[in-house]
Motif scaffolding. Structure first.
Motif, mmCIF file in Angstrom:
data_model
loop_
_atom_site.group_PDB
_atom_site.id
_atom_site.type_symbol
_atom_site.label_atom_id
_atom_site.label_comp_id
_atom_site.label_asym_id
_atom_site.label_seq_id
_atom_site.Cartn_x
_atom_site.Cartn_y
_atom_site.Cartn_z
ATOM 1 N N ARG A 1 0.472 3.532 -9.815
ATOM 2 C CA ARG A 1 0.356 2.947 -8.936
ATOM 3 C C ARG A 1 -0.939 2.716 -9.055
ATOM 4 N NH1 ARG A 1 2.368 2.906 -3.260
ATOM 5 N NH2 ARG A 1 2.574 1.187 -3.018
ATOM 6 N N GLU B 1 2.258 0.959 -13.229
ATOM 7 C CA GLU B 1 3.899 0.574 -12.862
ATOM 8 C C GLU B 1 3.934 -0.922 -11.981
ATOM 9 O OE1 GLU B 1 6.955 3.148 -11.955
ATOM 10 O OE2 GLU B 1 6.948 2.194 -10.177
ATOM 11 N N GLU B 2 2.589 -0.646 -11.143
ATOM 12 C CA GLU B 2 2.168 -1.230 -10.128
ATOM 13 C C GLU B 2 1.082 -1.127 -9.687
ATOM 14 O OE1 GLU B 2 3.188 -0.208 -6.383
ATOM 15 O OE2 GLU B 2 3.319 -2.104 -5.373
#
Ligand code: IMP
Ligand code: MG
Length: 172
Positions: free
Chosen positions: A92, A119-120
């Motif tokens: 993240r 992922e983000e």
């Protein structure tokens, strides 16, 4: 040198950086991985990092550099001048920028980081100059909204000048 009018004082910046750090820490928790966009965001990032560590966060970071902006005109095409060697698979990421103008830079970097299997990606920008936006970009943490003027200071330059100002100003 052109004259610089104060737009945001150093006290206002300090206060806002702490508020942003609190919001980021609340959402991210203790471990925060930042990707910092050189060169303009560096002053803001160092203050943000200190504020985050004071709140007990553990901050890791990588640096990226792109070029697009020639003096006062945005070229619209982006060159990656310094990419990342670090692996960010499944991570993240908090992408840290000084000012969002057309949004082209962040759009490019978001895709770059997703291409590296992050992922983000959340975005934190000190300044948001919405008037000239071309790419829709969700900015998760915004320091201040600024008018459609050329701003300098606190890391942000005009032709490499004014980065050392402690406040944010507008040049005439
Ligand atoms: P964008 O790709 O058009 O959103 O531009 C983002 C980049 O342009 C920022 O990272 C800044 O380096 C630069 N930029 C945009 N507006 C200004 C400004 O008012 N002063 C200095 N640099 C700016
Ligand atoms: Mg920049």
């Amino acid at each position: 040198m052109n004259e610089v009018k104060v737009l945001i004082t150093d006290d206002e910046i300090k206060k806002r950086v702490h508020e942003l750090a609190l919001a980021i820490k609340t959402e991210f928790g203790e471990n925060i991985y930042c990707v910092v966009i050189l060169t303009g965001a560096i002053v803001f990032f160092v203050d943000l990092l200190r504020a985050l560590t004071e709140l007990g966060a553990c901050v890791k970071y990588s640096l990226v550099k792109v070029s697009s902006y020639k003096r006062k005109e945005s070229a619209g095409t982006i060159n990656l001048e310094l990419g990342m060697e670090e692996k960010i698979d499944g991570k993240r990421i908090l992408l840290v920028e000084d000012i969002v103008d057309t949004g082209v830079t962040l759009d490019f970097l978001k895709k770059y980081l997703l291409g590296k299997n992050a992922e983000e990606i959340k975005i934190c920008a000190l300044l948001d100059k919405k008037a000239r936006r071309k790419k829709h970009i969700k900015i998760d943490y915004i320091g201040f909204k600024v008018p459609d003027k050329f701003v300098v200071g606190y890391g942000i330059d005009y032709d490499q000048q004014y980065r050392d100002l402690s406040y944010i100003g507008v040049i005439d």
